[in-house]
Design an enzyme around this catalytic site. Structure first.
Site, PDB file in Angstrom:
ATOM      1  N   PRO A 208       0.834  -1.207   0.000  1.00 21.84           N
ATOM      2  CA  PRO A 208       0.000   0.000   0.000  1.00 21.84           C
ATOM      3  C   PRO A 208       0.868   1.256   0.000  1.00 21.84           C
ATOM      4  O   PRO A 208       1.830   1.342   0.756  1.00 21.84           O
ATOM      5  CB  PRO A 208      -0.818  -0.101   1.291  1.00 21.84           C
ATOM      6  N   GLU A 209       0.549   2.174  -0.874  1.00 18.28           N
ATOM      7  CA  GLU A 209       1.225   3.471  -0.873  1.00 18.28           C
ATOM      8  C   GLU A 209       0.262   4.513  -0.297  1.00 18.28           C
ATOM      9  O   GLU A 209      -0.857   4.191   0.084  1.00 18.28           O
ATOM     10  CB  GLU A 209       1.687   3.827  -2.288  1.00 18.28           C
TER      11      GLU A 209
ATOM     12  N   HIS B 130      -5.185 -14.815   8.712  1.00 21.27           N
ATOM     13  CA  HIS B 130      -4.297 -13.669   8.880  1.00 21.27           C
ATOM     14  C   HIS B 130      -4.974 -12.472   9.544  1.00 21.27           C
ATOM     15  O   HIS B 130      -4.470 -11.362   9.485  1.00 21.27           O
ATOM     16  CB  HIS B 130      -3.710 -13.266   7.536  1.00 21.27           C
TER      17      HIS B 130
ATOM     18  N   ARG C 271       1.594 -10.941   5.738  1.00 23.07           N
ATOM     19  CA  ARG C 271       3.051 -11.020   5.864  1.00 23.07           C
ATOM     20  C   ARG C 271       3.567 -10.466   7.186  1.00 23.07           C
ATOM     21  O   ARG C 271       4.760 -10.545   7.468  1.00 23.07           O
ATOM     22  CB  ARG C 271       3.708 -10.315   4.668  1.00 23.07           C
TER      23      ARG C 271
ATOM     24  N   ARG D 189      21.872  18.155  -2.069  1.00 22.58           N
ATOM     25  CA  ARG D 189      21.689  16.717  -2.266  1.00 22.58           C
ATOM     26  C   ARG D 189      22.195  16.307  -3.643  1.00 22.58           C
ATOM     27  O   ARG D 189      21.710  16.782  -4.659  1.00 22.58           O
ATOM     28  CB  ARG D 189      20.196  16.342  -2.132  1.00 22.58           C
TER      29      ARG D 189
END
Ligand SMILES: [Zn+2]
Length: 273
Positions: free
Chosen positions: A2-3, A91, A109, A154
């Site tokens: 998931p983002e 789960h 997971r 950077r």
């Protein structure tokens, strides 16, 4: 994984079902996920009212008067609202009971997290996992100027600076590739060499790409309710992500794939300079 858009859609999906509701119990079916569950979570939350369902980066924040429950969905987790007596599947590790309903966390997971931040420890933004997060890309404070100012020294490639999350948070692998394509910036460009004008385009692209994904996910909101609901990690039509070898939708050139850090980056060598 998931983002940010998926997490934001999750937040919007559960919010109407949890905000203002009193927790009637917590069931833990495992000792923990990425980290052990907080001690005495049931005693801590029972009888307490969830004031708001918020989000910081990819962390869901359930605010109580005496602290905040921090939930991360990890690699494969999802939350659903369902009848409290729905038999748990393999789960289903956590139920936050809300009377006849339950907010259930499923995480095959077990890379997710459920943590408690007590009110007396200060604002939740100061939590170890949250304090170094960059600005929220969907909030007004985020702009091309933010990116420009914070990247002057950077030398790392812009794609990796976006993924690091300490300049702007929640722009993961998919949306970094897509935003850089839309802004016409090569993912390997050193962040410190990108002009203010190009960062304005990138910030606008990030906002648009994330907002479009959230909007698309909005059609899955009803799926957050019900025993069979699969909260949607929605597929969409990408310009470059996962399209190596296929023609660019804009110019027809072949989309290329490269490795940056441990992650795959997709880009159009013609559209992105
Ligand atoms: Zn192209």
């Amino acid at each position: 994984m998931p983002e940010l858009p998926e997490v934001e859609v999750t937040r919007r999906g559960i919010a109407p079902h949890v905000e203002g509701r009193t927790v009637t119990g917590v069931i833990l079916r495992h000792t923990g996920l990425r980290w052990p569950f907080p001690d005495n979570l049931d005693a801590l939350l029972r009888g307490r009212v969830i004031r708001a369902a918020g989000r910081r980066g990819k962390y869901l924040l359930l605010a109580f008067d005496h602290g905040t429950l921090i939930v991360h969905l990890g690699m494969s987790g999802h939350l659903r609202i369902l009848p409290a007596d729905t038999p748990p599947q393999k789960h289903d590790h956590v139920d936050v009971l809300l009377g006849e309903a339950a907010m259930r966390l499923t995480d095959p997971r077990r890379f997710g997290a459920v943590l408690w931040h007590a009110q007396e420890e200060g604002a939740v933004d100061g939590h170890l996992l949250l304090r170094s997060l960059g600005v929220e890309p969907l909030e007004a404070v985020f702009s091309g100027e933010t990116l420009y100012r914070q990247t002057r020294k950077r030398s790392a490639p812009i794609k990796q600076v976006l993924l690091a999350g300490n300049v702007v948070v929640g722009v993961g692998n998919i949306y970094a590739s897509e935003s850089l394509f839309e802004a016409g910036i090569a993912p390997t460009t050193p962040a410190g060499r990108i002009s203010r004008a190009r960062y304005e385009r990138l910030a606008a692209a990030i906002r648009r790409v994330l907002a479009a994904a959230i909007e698309r996910g909005g059609s899955t909101l009803r799926d957050f309710v019900g025993a069979d609901g699969q909260s949607g990690y929605f597929q969409q039509d990408y310009f470059v992500y996962d399209r190596a070898g296929q023609p660019c939708r804009v110019c027809g050139a072949e989309i290329r794939q490269l490795r940056q850090g441990q992650r795959s980056t997709f880009h159009c060598p013609n559209c992105q300079k």
